[in-house]
Design a protein around this motif. Structure first.
Motif, PDB file in Angstrom:
ATOM      1  N   VAL A   8     -15.134  31.616 -60.907  1.00 13.97           N
ATOM      2  CA  VAL A   8     -16.288  32.012 -60.079  1.00 13.97           C
ATOM      3  C   VAL A   8     -16.033  33.376 -59.434  1.00 13.97           C
ATOM      4  O   VAL A   8     -16.909  34.252 -59.450  1.00 13.97           O
ATOM      5  N   GLU A   9     -14.855  33.572 -58.880  1.00 11.94           N
ATOM      6  CA  GLU A   9     -14.526  34.863 -58.256  1.00 11.94           C
ATOM      7  C   GLU A   9     -14.580  35.990 -59.281  1.00 11.94           C
ATOM      8  O   GLU A   9     -15.120  37.063 -59.005  1.00 11.94           O
ATOM      9  N   ILE A  10     -14.007  35.741 -60.451  1.00 14.11           N
ATOM     10  CA  ILE A  10     -14.007  36.768 -61.502  1.00 14.11           C
ATOM     11  C   ILE A  10     -15.440  37.102 -61.909  1.00 14.11           C
ATOM     12  O   ILE A  10     -15.804  38.277 -62.045  1.00 14.11           O
ATOM     13  N   ALA A  11     -16.261  36.081 -62.069  1.00  7.07           N
ATOM     14  CA  ALA A  11     -17.658  36.294 -62.442  1.00  7.07           C
ATOM     15  C   ALA A  11     -18.392  37.105 -61.377  1.00  7.07           C
ATOM     16  O   ALA A  11     -19.113  38.058 -61.692  1.00  7.07           O
ATOM     17  N   GLN A  12     -18.194  36.763 -60.120  1.00 11.91           N
ATOM     18  CA  GLN A  12     -18.865  37.487 -59.041  1.00 11.91           C
ATOM     19  C   GLN A  12     -18.408  38.936 -58.969  1.00 11.91           C
ATOM     20  O   GLN A  12     -19.216  39.843 -58.784  1.00 11.91           O
ATOM     21  N   LEU A  13     -17.122  39.166 -59.119  1.00 10.88           N
ATOM     22  CA  LEU A  13     -16.589  40.525 -59.009  1.00 10.88           C
ATOM     23  C   LEU A  13     -16.957  41.415 -60.195  1.00 10.88           C
ATOM     24  O   LEU A  13     -17.144  42.619 -60.032  1.00 10.88           O
ATOM     25  N   THR A  14     -17.054  40.819 -61.383  1.00 12.17           N
ATOM     26  CA  THR A  14     -17.361  41.609 -62.573  1.00 12.17           C
ATOM     27  C   THR A  14     -18.852  41.729 -62.849  1.00 12.17           C
ATOM     28  O   THR A  14     -19.281  42.614 -63.583  1.00 12.17           O
ATOM     29  N   GLY A  15     -19.633  40.794 -62.294  1.00 15.40           N
ATOM     30  CA  GLY A  15     -21.059  40.785 -62.588  1.00 15.40           C
ATOM     31  C   GLY A  15     -21.381  40.027 -63.869  1.00 15.40           C
ATOM     32  O   GLY A  15     -22.529  39.997 -64.307  1.00 15.40           O
ATOM     33  N   HIS A  16     -20.368  39.410 -64.488  1.00 18.49           N
ATOM     34  CA  HIS A  16     -20.594  38.596 -65.685  1.00 18.49           C
ATOM     35  C   HIS A  16     -20.903  37.164 -65.253  1.00 18.49           C
ATOM     36  O   HIS A  16     -20.548  36.749 -64.161  1.00 18.49           O
ATOM     37  N   SER A  17     -21.527  36.427 -66.157  1.00 22.69           N
ATOM     38  CA  SER A  17     -21.797  35.026 -65.854  1.00 22.69           C
ATOM     39  C   SER A  17     -20.496  34.227 -65.951  1.00 22.69           C
ATOM     40  O   SER A  17     -19.530  34.662 -66.584  1.00 22.69           O
ATOM     41  N   ARG A  18     -20.491  33.059 -65.332  1.00 24.45           N
ATOM     42  CA  ARG A  18     -19.316  32.179 -65.440  1.00 24.45           C
ATOM     43  C   ARG A  18     -19.059  31.804 -66.880  1.00 24.45           C
ATOM     44  O   ARG A  18     -17.913  31.696 -67.311  1.00 24.45           O
ATOM     45  N   ASN A  19     -20.127  31.604 -67.647  1.00 30.02           N
ATOM     46  CA  ASN A  19     -19.949  31.262 -69.054  1.00 30.02           C
ATOM     47  C   ASN A  19     -19.282  32.397 -69.833  1.00 30.02           C
ATOM     48  O   ASN A  19     -18.471  32.146 -70.722  1.00 30.02           O
TER      49      ASN A  19
END
Length: 87
Positions: free
Chosen positions: A64-75
């Motif tokens: 979740v953190e990686i997705a939020q920081l990168t702007g990519h979806s969790r998937n």
């Protein structure tokens, strides 16, 4: 009726061509060569994305953190991690 006249006046004043029926010139946008360069740059950036995401996970960040920081979806993050898990 008053608002219609105001709306027409606004539309005419935004054209600035002297011809009330004319439309402003449209920006032709980037050329083919510019788009090729942008796509190549995106490809180079994307190649560095996977190691960055896997490194972040190894450092302890959650998906979740990686997705939020990168702007990519969790998937997307999950897919990157799964692909690199097999390597």
């Amino acid at each position: 009726m008053h608002t219609d006249a105001k709306r027409r006046s606004h539309l005419i004043s935004t054209c600035d061509t002297g011809d009330p029926g004319a439309h402003p010139a449209q920006d032709p946008g980037p050329s083919e060569d510019e788009m090729r360069e942008r796509l190549a740059e995106y490809g180079r950036m994307r190649a560095s994305r996977d190691p960055l995401v896997t490194g972040a996970k190894e450092a302890g960040l959650t998906e979740v953190e990686i997705a939020q920081l990168t702007g990519h979806s969790r998937n997307t993050v999950r897919g990157i991690l799964k692909r690199n898990e097999a390597d």
